[in-house]
Design a protein around this motif. Structure first.
Motif, PDB file in Angstrom:
ATOM      1  N   ILE A 104      -6.428  14.191 -35.685  1.00 14.23           N
ATOM      2  CA  ILE A 104      -7.630  13.729 -34.976  1.00 14.23           C
ATOM      3  C   ILE A 104      -8.116  14.795 -34.002  1.00 14.23           C
ATOM      4  CG2 ILE A 104      -8.437  12.028 -33.285  1.00 14.23           C
ATOM      5  CD1 ILE A 104      -6.677   9.968 -34.743  1.00 14.23           C
ATOM      6  N   ILE A 105      -7.192  15.435 -33.300  1.00 15.62           N
ATOM      7  CA  ILE A 105      -7.571  16.516 -32.383  1.00 15.62           C
ATOM      8  C   ILE A 105      -8.250  17.655 -33.148  1.00 15.62           C
ATOM      9  CG2 ILE A 105      -6.630  18.322 -30.884  1.00 15.62           C
ATOM     10  CD1 ILE A 105      -4.572  16.257 -29.938  1.00 15.62           C
ATOM     11  N   ARG A 143      -9.995  17.401 -35.911  1.00 13.03           N
ATOM     12  CA  ARG A 143     -11.349  16.983 -36.281  1.00 13.03           C
ATOM     13  C   ARG A 143     -12.292  17.013 -35.082  1.00 13.03           C
ATOM     14  NH1 ARG A 143     -12.008  17.973 -41.337  1.00 13.03           N
ATOM     15  NH2 ARG A 143     -10.209  17.224 -42.485  1.00 13.03           N
ATOM     16  N   ILE A 144     -11.788  16.618 -33.920  1.00  8.30           N
ATOM     17  CA  ILE A 144     -12.630  16.656 -32.715  1.00  8.30           C
ATOM     18  C   ILE A 144     -13.005  18.092 -32.374  1.00  8.30           C
ATOM     19  CG2 ILE A 144     -12.594  16.247 -30.215  1.00  8.30           C
ATOM     20  CD1 ILE A 144     -10.951  13.719 -30.793  1.00  8.30           C
ATOM     21  N   LEU A 145     -12.033  18.994 -32.459  1.00  3.71           N
ATOM     22  CA  LEU A 145     -12.325  20.402 -32.182  1.00  3.71           C
ATOM     23  C   LEU A 145     -13.315  20.977 -33.189  1.00  3.71           C
ATOM     24  CD1 LEU A 145      -8.793  21.743 -31.203  1.00  3.71           C
ATOM     25  CD2 LEU A 145     -10.736  21.372 -29.698  1.00  3.71           C
ATOM     26  N   GLU A 146     -13.228  20.507 -34.437  1.00  4.53           N
ATOM     27  CA  GLU A 146     -14.166  20.972 -35.454  1.00  4.53           C
ATOM     28  C   GLU A 146     -15.589  20.496 -35.133  1.00  4.53           C
ATOM     29  OE1 GLU A 146     -14.589  20.885 -40.331  1.00  4.53           O
ATOM     30  OE2 GLU A 146     -13.150  19.591 -39.325  1.00  4.53           O
ATOM     31  N   ARG A 147     -15.731  19.278 -34.649  1.00  6.48           N
ATOM     32  CA  ARG A 147     -17.059  18.768 -34.281  1.00  6.48           C
ATOM     33  C   ARG A 147     -17.625  19.492 -33.061  1.00  6.48           C
ATOM     34  NH1 ARG A 147     -16.797  12.251 -35.113  1.00  6.48           N
ATOM     35  NH2 ARG A 147     -16.598  12.343 -37.373  1.00  6.48           N
ATOM     36  N   TRP A 148     -16.736  19.905 -32.158  1.00  5.39           N
ATOM     37  CA  TRP A 148     -17.197  20.627 -30.974  1.00  5.39           C
ATOM     38  C   TRP A 148     -17.588  22.060 -31.295  1.00  5.39           C
ATOM     39  CZ3 TRP A 148     -13.010  19.014 -26.852  1.00  5.39           C
ATOM     40  CH2 TRP A 148     -13.258  17.696 -26.474  1.00  5.39           C
TER      41      TRP A 148
END
Length: 99
Positions: free
Chosen positions: A57-58, A60-65
């Motif tokens: 999940i981390i 994926r969040i970093l990828e969105r950022w």
């Protein structure tokens, strides 16, 4: 003088009468615990799975950022950690599971 009378323990406390019960016929008992999906709810395996899921999940969040460099580093590390974690959890599960 009065004479005392002695009693034995067995005369005072008679054993209860046992009714003769018919002996039950023996029957085989099968346990389906090894096949239960609830057996996978081992706290150790759930903790390992939660850690791996949290890292994913981390990532994926970093990828969105848009932090692609950090995501690439995570991917390189996870390419090694995920199979090792999976196989070690599998070995742990079968080593501690009752059959």
């Amino acid at each position: 003088m009065r004479r005392t009378k002695g009693f034995t323990f067995r005369k005072i406390f008679l054993p209860p009468h046992k009714l003769s019960l018919p002996r039950p016929r023996p029957f085989r008992v099968y346990s389906f615990v090894p096949f239960s999906p609830l057996a996978m709810l081992d706290p150790t395996i759930m903790t390992i799975g939660g850690i791996v899921l949290g890292i994913a999940i981390i990532e994926r969040i970093l990828e969105r950022w848009g932090v692609i460099d950090l995501v690439d580093q995570f991917a390189k590390v996870m390419r090694f950690i995920l199979p090792v974690t999976f196989y070690s959890a599998l070995i742990y599960f079968f080593a501690t599971f009752m059959f």
